[in-house]
Design a protein around this motif. Structure first.
Motif, mmCIF file in Angstrom:
data_model
loop_
_atom_site.group_PDB
_atom_site.id
_atom_site.type_symbol
_atom_site.label_atom_id
_atom_site.label_comp_id
_atom_site.label_asym_id
_atom_site.label_seq_id
_atom_site.Cartn_x
_atom_site.Cartn_y
_atom_site.Cartn_z
ATOM 1 N N LEU A 44 0.877 -1.152 0.000
ATOM 2 C CA LEU A 44 0.000 0.000 0.000
ATOM 3 C C LEU A 44 0.920 1.210 0.000
ATOM 4 N N GLN A 45 0.762 2.119 -0.959
ATOM 5 C CA GLN A 45 1.721 3.206 -1.136
ATOM 6 C C GLN A 45 1.036 4.571 -1.263
ATOM 7 N N MET A 51 5.260 3.463 2.302
ATOM 8 C CA MET A 51 4.538 2.241 1.968
ATOM 9 C C MET A 51 4.564 1.224 3.110
ATOM 10 N N ILE A 52 3.549 0.372 3.118
ATOM 11 C CA ILE A 52 3.455 -0.729 4.077
ATOM 12 C C ILE A 52 3.087 -1.988 3.308
ATOM 13 N N ARG A 53 3.842 -3.037 3.536
ATOM 14 C CA ARG A 53 3.570 -4.317 2.871
ATOM 15 C C ARG A 53 2.201 -4.843 3.272
ATOM 16 N N TRP A 105 -2.624 3.862 -3.031
ATOM 17 C CA TRP A 105 -2.807 2.875 -4.084
ATOM 18 C C TRP A 105 -2.126 1.568 -3.696
ATOM 19 N N LEU A 106 -2.534 0.490 -4.356
ATOM 20 C CA LEU A 106 -1.968 -0.837 -4.141
ATOM 21 C C LEU A 106 -1.046 -1.155 -5.308
ATOM 22 N N ARG A 107 0.149 -1.677 -4.988
ATOM 23 C CA ARG A 107 1.112 -1.919 -6.050
ATOM 24 C C ARG A 107 1.923 -3.176 -5.784
#
Length: 219
Positions: free
Chosen positions: A31-32, A106-108, A138-140
């Motif tokens: 999640l960024q 970001m968080i994993r 956003w999710l990446r």
């Protein structure tokens, strides 16, 4: 079932030695939120981004208690905050010029997290914290690949000493730092600076690498 703690399950990614070492980082979902500016500004963009990331991450983790059971869900420890850092002029990268920093906080996320699940999480958060601009998150799937990493002990402002060791280690093994739009100076924060002395702070530093030949350079 015991909680999954990625810091323990993937020690090679989160618990490196204080000497540089090579690591092949697998693709992971994050999640960024991106932005720029001084991360220490109490009312700045970075602090708001961190709040959003943690709020969404813990909302997803607590879904079963909210009556939502995602497909493939398992209990887990929310992974640590991470960050990709750079400046528009990479040649003059200076950690002291914090107002000029560009970043992606970001968080994993666990493997079961999808775009649809993130949308549900945003809906839950909006009901309680409408002031947060969740559209920025956003999710990446992030694929970092071959890198050199090292545990940095101490202040963020002293990271250049550890980075110098990492650069020399990479060169001694036939590699150079490979920085681009996709691959950046990477930090993983294992300590809370509000609760621990600077000298005891642990931060994983990671740099993507490549060979000189691949980069089209000459020794």
């Amino acid at each position: 079932m015991e909680k999954i703690d990625y810091k323990k399950v993937c020690k090679e990614l989160y618990q490196p030695k204080t000497k540089p070492e090579l690591v092949d980082v697998p693709p992971m979902c994050f999640l960024q939120i991106g932005g720029q500016g001084d991360p220490n500004d109490a009312d700045g963009e970075y602090q708001r981004a961190v709040e959003i990331l943690y709020t969404l991450s813990y909302t997803i983790k607590m879904f079963p208690k909210k009556g939502v059971l995602p497909k493939g869900y398992f209990d887990y420890v929310v992974p640590p905050l991470e960050g990709l850092w750079w400046m528009k002029n990479e040649q003059n990268f200076d950690f002291c010029k914090k107002s000029e920093l560009c970043w992606i906080a970001m968080i994993r996320q666990p493997e079961f997290v999808t775009e649809n699940l993130l949308s549900v999480a945003k809906q839950h958060v909006e009901k309680k914290k409408s002031s947060l601009n969740l559209s920025k998150a956003w999710l990446r799937n992030f694929s970092e690949g071959l890198s050199v990493q090292c545990m940095h002990m101490g202040s963020f402002d002293e990271e250049s000493l550890t980075i110098d060791k990492m650069r020399k280690y990479a060169a001694a093994n036939g590699y150079v730092f490979d920085l681009s739009m996709e691959r950046r100076h990477h930090e993983i924060y294992l300590s809370d600076p509000r609760k621990i002395a600077e000298c005891k702070m642990k931060t994983v530093l990671r740099y993507p690498i490549n060979t000189l030949a691949v980069l089209g350079e000459f020794v």
